[in-house]
Design an enzyme around this catalytic site. Structure first.
Site, PDB file in Angstrom:
ATOM      1  N   GLY A   1     -10.149  -3.573   2.916  1.00 51.12           N
ATOM      2  CA  GLY A   1      -9.357  -3.324   4.117  1.00 51.12           C
ATOM      3  C   GLY A   1      -9.543  -1.910   4.637  1.00 51.12           C
ATOM      4  O   GLY A   1     -10.561  -1.257   4.387  1.00 51.12           O
ATOM      5  N   ASP A   2      -8.536  -1.432   5.328  1.00 53.03           N
ATOM      6  CA  ASP A   2      -8.623  -0.106   5.947  1.00 53.03           C
ATOM      7  C   ASP A   2      -8.391   1.036   4.965  1.00 53.03           C
ATOM      8  O   ASP A   2      -8.868   2.155   5.169  1.00 53.03           O
ATOM      9  CB  ASP A   2      -7.597   0.001   7.092  1.00 53.03           C
TER      10      ASP A   2
ATOM     11  N   THR B   1      -0.549   1.751   6.727  1.00 48.05           N
ATOM     12  CA  THR B   1      -0.374   0.596   5.854  1.00 48.05           C
ATOM     13  C   THR B   1      -0.214  -0.633   6.749  1.00 48.05           C
ATOM     14  O   THR B   1       0.113  -0.508   7.922  1.00 48.05           O
ATOM     15  CB  THR B   1       0.876   0.725   4.948  1.00 48.05           C
ATOM     16  N   GLY B   2      -0.432  -1.793   6.173  1.00 46.06           N
ATOM     17  CA  GLY B   2      -0.252  -3.020   6.944  1.00 46.06           C
ATOM     18  C   GLY B   2      -1.562  -3.744   7.153  1.00 46.06           C
ATOM     19  O   GLY B   2      -2.471  -3.642   6.320  1.00 46.06           O
ATOM     20  N   HIS B   3      -1.653  -4.470   8.261  1.00 48.10           N
ATOM     21  CA  HIS B   3      -2.807  -5.338   8.492  1.00 48.10           C
ATOM     22  C   HIS B   3      -4.085  -4.509   8.676  1.00 48.10           C
ATOM     23  O   HIS B   3      -4.316  -3.915   9.735  1.00 48.10           O
ATOM     24  CB  HIS B   3      -2.540  -6.212   9.725  1.00 48.10           C
ATOM     25  N   GLY B   4      -4.890  -4.490   7.629  1.00 47.66           N
ATOM     26  CA  GLY B   4      -6.023  -3.571   7.578  1.00 47.66           C
ATOM     27  C   GLY B   4      -7.036  -3.765   8.684  1.00 47.66           C
ATOM     28  O   GLY B   4      -7.547  -2.792   9.252  1.00 47.66           O
TER      29      GLY B   4
ATOM     30  N   ARG C   1     -13.378  -8.466  -0.297  1.00 53.78           N
ATOM     31  CA  ARG C   1     -12.841  -7.976   0.989  1.00 53.78           C
ATOM     32  C   ARG C   1     -12.279  -6.572   0.806  1.00 53.78           C
ATOM     33  O   ARG C   1     -11.549  -6.283  -0.136  1.00 53.78           O
ATOM     34  CB  ARG C   1     -11.749  -8.923   1.479  1.00 53.78           C
TER      35      ARG C   1
ATOM     36  N   THR D   1       0.840  -1.208   0.000  1.00 53.98           N
ATOM     37  CA  THR D   1       0.000   0.000   0.000  1.00 53.98           C
ATOM     38  C   THR D   1       0.868   1.248   0.000  1.00 53.98           C
ATOM     39  O   THR D   1       1.989   1.229   0.492  1.00 53.98           O
ATOM     40  CB  THR D   1      -0.925   0.032   1.248  1.00 53.98           C
TER      41      THR D   1
HETATM   42  N1  ASP Z   1      -3.810  -2.106   4.650  1.00 54.70           N
HETATM   43  C1  ASP Z   1      -4.014  -2.833   3.432  1.00 54.70           C
HETATM   44  C2  ASP Z   1      -5.203  -3.708   3.548  1.00 54.70           C
HETATM   45  O1  ASP Z   1      -5.458  -4.230   4.619  1.00 54.70           O
HETATM   46  C3  ASP Z   1      -2.894  -3.705   3.054  1.00 54.70           C
HETATM   47  C4  ASP Z   1      -1.570  -3.086   3.072  1.00 54.70           C
HETATM   48  O2  ASP Z   1      -1.335  -2.063   3.671  1.00 54.70           O
HETATM   49  O3  ASP Z   1      -0.730  -3.659   2.426  1.00 54.70           O
HETATM   50  O4  ASP Z   1      -5.840  -3.940   2.547  1.00 54.70           O
END
Ligand code: ASP
Length: 356
Positions: free
Chosen positions: A236-237, A257-260, A234, A206
């Site tokens: 995400g955030d 960014t990361g685990h949404g 799905r 992201t």
């Molecule tokens: N935050 C993003 C999501 O959960 C993924 C990411 O940041 O890579 O879709």
């Protein structure tokens, strides 16, 4: 690692900040930030922050400059977590999410699960500028993009297709897909494994970019192909205002960014902005939000044997004085920053836990 933000500090600095903001917000920002636009982004945003600053110097608003900056990453097939070349969902379909927010007007626009359009952030900007709504999804978002003349194209590159198929072939020994040893010799698979480590890694990536103009005006953008191999549909955030991004023209701008799902359940970006409103620096605000995310991470499958989060979230922020900061749950994250008159650079994000 910076000290824990105390309640007293937040109250003390918060009261002072609130008073200053109430008295003369524009004058204060101009005095602290004399015509030096600045942009902060995730670690893949080195070129993007440079572009965003150049645009702001040319008179473009921070939110539009952010969209122009991230367009470089959306178009780059080497980044398999954003836009064209992004890794697809479980069915092999690239579905993109993006959002923008403008701190001056407190307006936002977003699209989610958008297919076949390379620049979802530009579509999100149009949603903000041309409609009374904030979020369009799926087929409706695609029709809206078509109506605005965005070209449709196949976003699944050969590399992304092969990586997806390799994931399917190796995901389980009990399904109908055979693991083929020759797959591992494929240069695209090797490229992926070198970059993302584990064989079954589901990379996050992201790009978030927050921008502050020379007058203290603020805007931001987050754009992504989302979690690799996600469930179709799905979201995400990233395209959710308050989670993957938030911007308040009186305070600052932030994104994640990361685990949404972890970020969504704490309204990550909004929480960062609220800590800044109470007087925290951008880095302190990001760290404190990371602590909140950890507190809210209750499900066992999201934690390791020591009870620490298994998934990372990285937060990025800029306040209206042009100060920037970033923090992550786990060590190793970087952020990109560019200030007018300087070259863009990467800095290490603060963190809560060293990666094991
Ligand atoms: N935050 C993003 C999501 O959960 C993924 C990411 O940041 O890579 O879709």
């Amino acid at each position: 690692m910076p000290q824990l933000l105390t309640r007293r500090h937040l109250l003390r600095t918060g009261a002072a900040a609130a008073a200053a903001t109430a008295v003369a917000p524009r004058r204060r920002a101009a005095a602290e930030n004399p015509l030096r636009p600045v942009a902060v982004a995730s670690g893949n945003g080195l070129a993007a922050v440079k572009e965003a600053v150049a645009r702001m110097l040319a008179g473009v608003s921070p939110v539009a400059a952010a969209v122009a900056g991230v367009a470089l990453v959306e178009a780059d097939p080497e980044d398999v977590t954003v836009g064209y070349g992004g890794l697809p969902n479980e069915d092999g379909v690239v579905q993109l999410d993006a959002a923008v927010m403008d701190g001056s007007t407190m307006r936002a626009g977003a699209v989610a699960a958008l297919e076949r359009i390379k620049h979802p952030a530009q579509v999100a900007l149009k949603v903000m500028q041309h409609t009374t709504r904030v979020l369009l999804v799926g087929e409706g978002a695609l029709r809206f993009a078509r109506a605005h003349g965005f070209p449709e194209e196949n976003l699944l590159t050969e590399r992304a297709r092969k990586i997806w198929l390799h994931w399917k072939n190796t995901a389980s020994p009990d399904d109908d897909w055979l693991e083929l040893p020759e797959d591992s010799d494929d240069p695209d698979i090797q490229w992926f494994e070198k970059r993302f480590g584990r064989r079954l890694a589901r990379p996050t990536g992201t790009i978030h970019l927050s921008a502050c103009g020379g007058d203290g005006s603020l805007g931001c953008c987050t754009t992504t192909s989302g979690l690799a191999f996600k469930l179709p549909g799905r979201v995400g955030d990233s395209p959710l205002v308050g989670a993957g991004l938030y911007c308040d023209g009186e305070v600052g701008s932030a994104g994640a960014t990361g685990h949404g799902e972890s970020c969504m359940l704490t309204a990550g970006a909004h929480t960062v902005v609220e800590f800044m409103r109470q007087g925290a620096s951008p880095q302190e605000a990001c760290l404190e939000t990371c602590r909140r995310i950890v507190r809210n991470t209750r499900l066992d499958y999201l934690k390791d044997a020591q009870g620490r989060p298994r998934n990372n979230v990285t937060l990025y922020a800029v306040n209206r004085a042009g100060e920037v900061g970033s923090a992550a749950l786990l060590s190793g994250a970087h952020f990109a920053v560019c200030r007018a008159g300087e070259e863009p650079r990467l800095e290490s994000s603060a963190y809560l836990f060293a990666r094991t």
